[in-house]
Write a protein that holds these residues in place. Structure first.
Motif, short mmCIF file in Angstrom:
data_model
loop_
_atom_site.label_atom_id
_atom_site.label_comp_id
_atom_site.label_asym_id
_atom_site.label_seq_id
_atom_site.Cartn_x
_atom_site.Cartn_y
_atom_site.Cartn_z
N HIS A 37 -28.99 90.89 -45.56
CA HIS A 37 -28.15 89.81 -46.07
C HIS A 37 -28.89 89.12 -47.23
O HIS A 37 -30.08 88.86 -47.12
CB HIS A 37 -27.86 88.78 -44.98
N PRO A 38 -28.18 88.81 -48.30
CA PRO A 38 -28.83 88.15 -49.43
C PRO A 38 -29.45 86.80 -49.09
O PRO A 38 -30.52 86.46 -49.59
CB PRO A 38 -27.71 87.99 -50.46
N VAL A 39 -28.79 86.02 -48.24
CA VAL A 39 -29.31 84.70 -47.86
C VAL A 39 -29.24 84.57 -46.34
O VAL A 39 -28.20 84.83 -45.74
CB VAL A 39 -28.52 83.56 -48.52
N LEU A 57 -25.65 75.25 -49.11
CA LEU A 57 -25.25 76.61 -49.49
C LEU A 57 -23.73 76.75 -49.52
O LEU A 57 -23.17 77.36 -50.43
CB LEU A 57 -25.89 77.63 -48.55
N VAL A 62 -22.32 79.81 -51.64
CA VAL A 62 -23.26 80.90 -51.33
C VAL A 62 -23.09 81.32 -49.87
O VAL A 62 -23.35 80.51 -48.96
CB VAL A 62 -24.72 80.48 -51.60
N HIS A 64 -24.02 82.98 -46.41
CA HIS A 64 -25.32 83.09 -45.76
C HIS A 64 -25.16 83.54 -44.32
O HIS A 64 -24.17 83.23 -43.66
CB HIS A 64 -26.09 81.76 -45.82
N VAL A 96 -34.13 84.30 -49.26
CA VAL A 96 -33.25 84.79 -50.31
C VAL A 96 -33.77 86.14 -50.75
O VAL A 96 -34.92 86.27 -51.18
CB VAL A 96 -33.21 83.81 -51.51
N ARG A 97 -32.94 87.15 -50.58
CA ARG A 97 -33.33 88.53 -50.88
C ARG A 97 -34.66 88.89 -50.21
O ARG A 97 -35.53 89.51 -50.82
CB ARG A 97 -33.39 88.76 -52.37
N LEU A 116 -31.41 79.67 -57.70
CA LEU A 116 -30.82 80.43 -56.61
C LEU A 116 -29.79 81.42 -57.14
O LEU A 116 -29.79 82.58 -56.76
CB LEU A 116 -30.20 79.51 -55.55
N ALA A 117 -28.95 80.95 -58.04
CA ALA A 117 -27.94 81.85 -58.64
C ALA A 117 -28.61 83.01 -59.37
O ALA A 117 -28.16 84.15 -59.29
CB ALA A 117 -27.04 81.06 -59.58
N MET A 119 -31.60 84.26 -58.71
CA MET A 119 -32.19 85.14 -57.69
C MET A 119 -31.14 86.06 -57.09
O MET A 119 -31.39 87.24 -56.86
CB MET A 119 -32.84 84.33 -56.58
N LEU A 120 -29.96 85.51 -56.86
CA LEU A 120 -28.89 86.31 -56.24
C LEU A 120 -28.28 87.31 -57.23
O LEU A 120 -27.78 88.35 -56.83
CB LEU A 120 -27.83 85.40 -55.64
#
Length: 122
Positions: A37-39, A57, A62, A64, A96-97, A116-117, A119-120
């Protein structure tokens, strides 16, 4: 920046397995979630900072994965395995990741800065 961890040769052979496997299922479940999962928000029931991170989030749109391990009255020993594994002393633990980024205040800073954006999106 490596953090000090007691070396295997400084742990008596008779207890190495116990040290290595104590609540390993909890750590493994977080590792698996962080890998898929990304977050991921790891928390515990009743903790207002866990709710704060999840709300931040949600407000940022986002998605999660949420994992909870007990509350203030239960499962503290199992949660300790996560603290020992990560070195992070409090909950929530936000990944995150697959990277631990901290707790509620830290994730809010990442949201506010746009990091955060990024990173995603990477």
């Amino acid at each position: 920046m490596p953090r000090p961890i007691l070396a295997d040769d400084q742990i008596h052979p008779a207890i190495r397995t116990q040290v290595a496997t104590l609540h390993a299922d909890v750590v493994r479940s977080v590792q698996e979630a962080a890998a898929t999962h990304p977050v991921v928000v790891v928390g515990m029931g009743g903790n207002p900072f866990v709710r704060k991170a999840r709300r931040a989030l949600d407000a940022a749109g986002v998605a999660h994965k949420d994992l909870d391990f007990g509350n203030y009255f239960t499962d503290w020993r199992r949660r300790n395995a996560l603290k020992l594994w990560t070195g992070w002393p409090t909950f929530p633990m936000v990944f995150v990741r697959g990277m631990l980024v901290g707790g509620a205040t830290d994730v809010q800073k990442l949201i506010d800065s746009g990091e955060l954006a990024r990173m995603l999106a990477a």
